[in-house]
Design a protein around this motif. Structure first.
Motif, PDB file in Angstrom:
ATOM      1  N   ARG A 122      43.203  40.969  37.013  1.00  0.00           N
ATOM      2  CA  ARG A 122      43.318  42.265  36.348  1.00  0.00           C
ATOM      3  C   ARG A 122      44.632  42.882  36.806  1.00  0.00           C
ATOM      4  O   ARG A 122      45.246  42.437  37.786  1.00  0.00           O
ATOM      5  CB  ARG A 122      42.134  43.180  36.669  1.00  0.00           C
ATOM      6  N   VAL A 123      45.056  43.924  36.101  1.00  0.00           N
ATOM      7  CA  VAL A 123      46.331  44.570  36.413  1.00  0.00           C
ATOM      8  C   VAL A 123      46.116  45.694  37.419  1.00  0.00           C
ATOM      9  O   VAL A 123      45.175  46.482  37.292  1.00  0.00           O
ATOM     10  CB  VAL A 123      46.976  45.135  35.126  1.00  0.00           C
ATOM     11  N   ARG A 124      46.982  45.757  38.407  1.00  0.00           N
ATOM     12  CA  ARG A 124      47.020  46.924  39.287  1.00  0.00           C
ATOM     13  C   ARG A 124      48.344  47.641  39.055  1.00  0.00           C
ATOM     14  O   ARG A 124      49.419  47.085  39.284  1.00  0.00           O
ATOM     15  CB  ARG A 124      46.883  46.529  40.759  1.00  0.00           C
ATOM     16  N   ASP A 125      48.235  48.851  38.550  1.00  0.00           N
ATOM     17  CA  ASP A 125      49.438  49.623  38.258  1.00  0.00           C
ATOM     18  C   ASP A 125      49.978  50.225  39.548  1.00  0.00           C
ATOM     19  O   ASP A 125      49.224  50.503  40.492  1.00  0.00           O
ATOM     20  CB  ASP A 125      49.118  50.747  37.266  1.00  0.00           C
ATOM     21  N   ARG A 126      51.283  50.446  39.565  1.00  0.00           N
ATOM     22  CA  ARG A 126      51.919  51.035  40.748  1.00  0.00           C
ATOM     23  C   ARG A 126      52.882  52.117  40.289  1.00  0.00           C
ATOM     24  O   ARG A 126      53.557  51.958  39.267  1.00  0.00           O
ATOM     25  CB  ARG A 126      52.679  49.963  41.529  1.00  0.00           C
ATOM     26  N   VAL A 179      55.657  52.952  41.549  1.00  0.00           N
ATOM     27  CA  VAL A 179      57.027  52.455  41.681  1.00  0.00           C
ATOM     28  C   VAL A 179      56.996  50.940  41.505  1.00  0.00           C
ATOM     29  O   VAL A 179      56.148  50.259  42.074  1.00  0.00           O
ATOM     30  CB  VAL A 179      57.624  52.816  43.053  1.00  0.00           C
ATOM     31  N   GLY A 180      57.914  50.422  40.710  1.00  0.00           N
ATOM     32  CA  GLY A 180      57.944  48.987  40.494  1.00  0.00           C
ATOM     33  C   GLY A 180      57.021  48.567  39.361  1.00  0.00           C
ATOM     34  O   GLY A 180      56.323  49.368  38.750  1.00  0.00           O
ATOM     35  N   TYR A 181      57.032  47.275  39.097  1.00  0.00           N
ATOM     36  CA  TYR A 181      56.206  46.720  38.029  1.00  0.00           C
ATOM     37  C   TYR A 181      54.740  46.684  38.439  1.00  0.00           C
ATOM     38  O   TYR A 181      54.418  46.603  39.625  1.00  0.00           O
ATOM     39  CB  TYR A 181      56.670  45.299  37.709  1.00  0.00           C
ATOM     40  N   PRO A 182      53.830  46.710  37.448  1.00  0.00           N
ATOM     41  CA  PRO A 182      52.427  46.429  37.763  1.00  0.00           C
ATOM     42  C   PRO A 182      52.313  45.020  38.349  1.00  0.00           C
ATOM     43  O   PRO A 182      53.207  44.187  38.189  1.00  0.00           O
ATOM     44  CB  PRO A 182      51.726  46.520  36.409  1.00  0.00           C
ATOM     45  N   GLU A 183      51.193  44.745  39.009  1.00  0.00           N
ATOM     46  CA  GLU A 183      51.004  43.423  39.593  1.00  0.00           C
ATOM     47  C   GLU A 183      49.603  42.910  39.278  1.00  0.00           C
ATOM     48  O   GLU A 183      48.687  43.676  38.970  1.00  0.00           O
ATOM     49  CB  GLU A 183      51.203  43.478  41.114  1.00  0.00           C
ATOM     50  N   TRP A 184      49.465  41.591  39.349  1.00  0.00           N
ATOM     51  CA  TRP A 184      48.165  40.963  39.145  1.00  0.00           C
ATOM     52  C   TRP A 184      47.396  40.960  40.452  1.00  0.00           C
ATOM     53  O   TRP A 184      47.954  40.650  41.510  1.00  0.00           O
ATOM     54  CB  TRP A 184      48.333  39.527  38.666  1.00  0.00           C
ATOM     55  N   PRO A 228      43.348  46.528  30.770  1.00  0.00           N
ATOM     56  CA  PRO A 228      43.506  45.386  31.684  1.00  0.00           C
ATOM     57  C   PRO A 228      43.508  45.788  33.154  1.00  0.00           C
ATOM     58  O   PRO A 228      43.430  44.928  34.022  1.00  0.00           O
ATOM     59  CB  PRO A 228      44.849  44.775  31.265  1.00  0.00           C
ATOM     60  N   ARG A 229      43.592  47.094  33.435  1.00  0.00           N
ATOM     61  CA  ARG A 229      43.465  47.527  34.827  1.00  0.00           C
ATOM     62  C   ARG A 229      42.015  47.432  35.290  1.00  0.00           C
ATOM     63  O   ARG A 229      41.736  47.410  36.487  1.00  0.00           O
ATOM     64  CB  ARG A 229      43.978  48.960  34.979  1.00  0.00           C
ATOM     65  N   THR A 230      41.084  47.367  34.324  1.00  0.00           N
ATOM     66  CA  THR A 230      39.666  47.192  34.639  1.00  0.00           C
ATOM     67  C   THR A 230      39.236  45.759  34.413  1.00  0.00           C
ATOM     68  O   THR A 230      38.638  45.121  35.284  1.00  0.00           O
ATOM     69  CB  THR A 230      38.811  48.131  33.764  1.00  0.00           C
ATOM     70  N   MET A 231      39.505  45.225  33.232  1.00  0.00           N
ATOM     71  CA  MET A 231      39.238  43.821  32.924  1.00  0.00           C
ATOM     72  C   MET A 231      40.222  43.364  31.863  1.00  0.00           C
ATOM     73  O   MET A 231      40.587  44.133  30.971  1.00  0.00           O
ATOM     74  CB  MET A 231      37.795  43.607  32.465  1.00  0.00           C
ATOM     75  N   ALA A 232      40.644  42.111  31.974  1.00  0.00           N
ATOM     76  CA  ALA A 232      41.640  41.574  31.036  1.00  0.00           C
ATOM     77  C   ALA A 232      41.009  40.744  29.929  1.00  0.00           C
ATOM     78  O   ALA A 232      41.720  40.302  29.027  1.00  0.00           O
ATOM     79  CB  ALA A 232      42.682  40.746  31.785  1.00  0.00           C
ATOM     80  N   TRP A 233      39.688  40.516  29.993  1.00  0.00           N
ATOM     81  CA  TRP A 233      39.005  39.797  28.923  1.00  0.00           C
ATOM     82  C   TRP A 233      37.527  40.165  28.915  1.00  0.00           C
ATOM     83  O   TRP A 233      36.979  40.631  29.910  1.00  0.00           O
ATOM     84  CB  TRP A 233      39.182  38.280  29.047  1.00  0.00           C
ATOM     85  N   ARG A 234      36.917  39.937  27.751  1.00  0.00           N
ATOM     86  CA  ARG A 234      35.492  40.183  27.576  1.00  0.00           C
ATOM     87  C   ARG A 234      34.986  39.195  26.536  1.00  0.00           C
ATOM     88  O   ARG A 234      35.698  38.869  25.579  1.00  0.00           O
ATOM     89  CB  ARG A 234      35.256  41.615  27.119  1.00  0.00           C
TER      90      ARG A 234
END
Length: 405
Positions: free
Chosen positions: A42-46, A48-53, A89-95
């Motif tokens: 899933r995505v973790r937003d930040r 500063v900088g790009y989001p990360e997996w 996608p910060r919660t789930m990237a697929w269903r």
């Protein structure tokens, strides 16, 4: 960008029958997902900088079993409605959505339809299809991709210099006729109207042998040319310059979850079916040759080094309400071969697979072409504002595929 233009993918798989135990079948799928690191992302937003997996649990809410929809057309209506609930996608990237008890899909009995909803950030059509195949039992790993280093933005000046120098080479090679020029924009048509009104999906099923042409993609593009030009002409448009956007895999080693670019091709509606297939195939090859020019890789590497803050600012400036009189294509056709018919839902074998590319503010009619084994599904996703009577259009498309006009 998905916050501005919803872009979830919906990968449909039809299975010929009902599993003996649907709960056990879903538990098998959940176990496979838990064993695949790429399906735990899933995505973790930040700030500063790009989001990360980051890795996440494959919880029970990833799986939704819907009431039996009844007949296949009713199932398609239910599938079309899924686009109204986009993933975060910060919660789930697929269903995974499951529709049991579907009639009229595979013979006289009932079928089971499973739809994998995937946030586009998790993968393009090829990668998402590989992830779906893993869920349904194909023994093939989906390789992980390395995250870019945090210092990558520091390389932007050098990468910009390399991109500019490579672009000069591209201009030179284009003028010399070594590579084809960039596709020219074409007038926007009714199919480019902002999607409004009822949104519908339809699917035409064919055996591979029933689609003439050097490839399935080319054969269907030629059929879309005949059907869509006639339909738009009846709606008052001039489709003489009809064209399509076609997603094409980029020509270098995959380093990102999305590894493609859209290319524009003329559909030559005034030509005969045979002439169309030859011209479309030639143009796709020209676009492929241009896409592997070193300038394209250099430009991609420069884009990948843009600082996250600048990219966020640019996305905030994007206004999806703005209209353009010209477009790259009057429709989209996305084509993916999903491999052999070796997938199963519990103890039930796969019968077909389909997909419905998302609509956007400048694209109200899209097409999906998806094959598994020898079965090919040609799908249409359209808004009423852009297509009018979708059933009339699909009948036209089916007729062209039958008669090859």
């Amino acid at each position: 960008m998905s916050a501005r233009i919803p872009n979830d993918q919906f990968l449909l798989y039809g299975f010929a029958g009902a599993p003996a135990d649907i709960g056990r079948a879903l538990q098998q799928i959940r176990t496979r997902a838990e064993g695949c690191p790429e399906l735990r992302l899933r995505v973790r937003d930040r700030p500063v900088g790009y989001p990360e997996w980051v890795s996440a649990e494959v919880a029970a809410d990833r799986f939704v079993v819907h009431p039996p929809p009844g007949a296949w057309p009713d199932c398609l209506r239910a599938v079309g409605a899924l686009a109204g609930d986009q993933l975060d996608p910060r919660t789930m990237a697929w269903r995974l959505h499951v529709f049991p008890g579907v009639t009229g899909l595979a013979g006289d009995g009932v079928a089971t339809v499973a739809v994998l909803q995937v946030a586009h950030v998790l993968g393009d059509g090829v990668r998402s299809s590989a992830l779906a195949a893993l869920l349904f039992g194909r023994a093939a790993a989906v390789p992980a991709l390395a995250s870019p280093p945090p210092w990558q933005s520091a390389t932007l000046p050098w990468r910009m210099y390399r991109a500019a120098r490579s672009h000069r080479d591209l201009v030179r090679d284009t003028e010399a006729g070594v590579v084809a020029p960039q596709a020219q924009p074409r007038p926007a048509l009714r199919s480019n109207t902002r999607p409004e009104g009822v949104r519908s999906v339809r699917t035409v099923i064919r055996h591979r042998s029933q689609i003439p042409g050097p490839t399935v993609t080319v054969g269907v593009l030629a059929a879309v040319s005949g059907a869509l030009s006639a339909h738009l002409r009846e709606l008052g448009d001039d489709p003489s310059r009809l064209g399509a956007e076609v997603p094409m895999a980029t020509g270098w080693i995959r380093t990102a979850h999305n590894h493609f670019g859209n290319v524009g091709v003329d559909l030559h509606p005034e030509a005969t079916y045979g002439e169309r297939t030859a011209r479309i195939a030639a143009e796709l090859e020209q676009r492929r040759r241009r896409s592997v020019h070193p300038a394209m890789l250099a430009a991609s590497r420069a884009s990948a080094a843009v600082p996250a803050a600048l990219l966020r600012w640019g996305v905030r400036q994007f206004d999806p309400t703005l209209r353009s009189p010209t477009v790259t294509g009057n429709t989209v056709l996305s084509s993916v071969n999903r491999g052999p018919a070796d997938l199963r839902f519990g103890d039930v074998p796969v019968a077909l697979t389909a997909g419905y590319p998302a609509l956007s503010p400048m694209m109200g009619v899209t097409h999906g072409v998806h094959g598994i084994g020898d079965t090919v599904a040609i799908s249409v996703h359209a808004a009423e504002s852009s297509i009018g009577d979708i059933d009339a259009y699909v009948e036209r498309l089916s007729a062209v595929l039958r008669t090859r006009r």
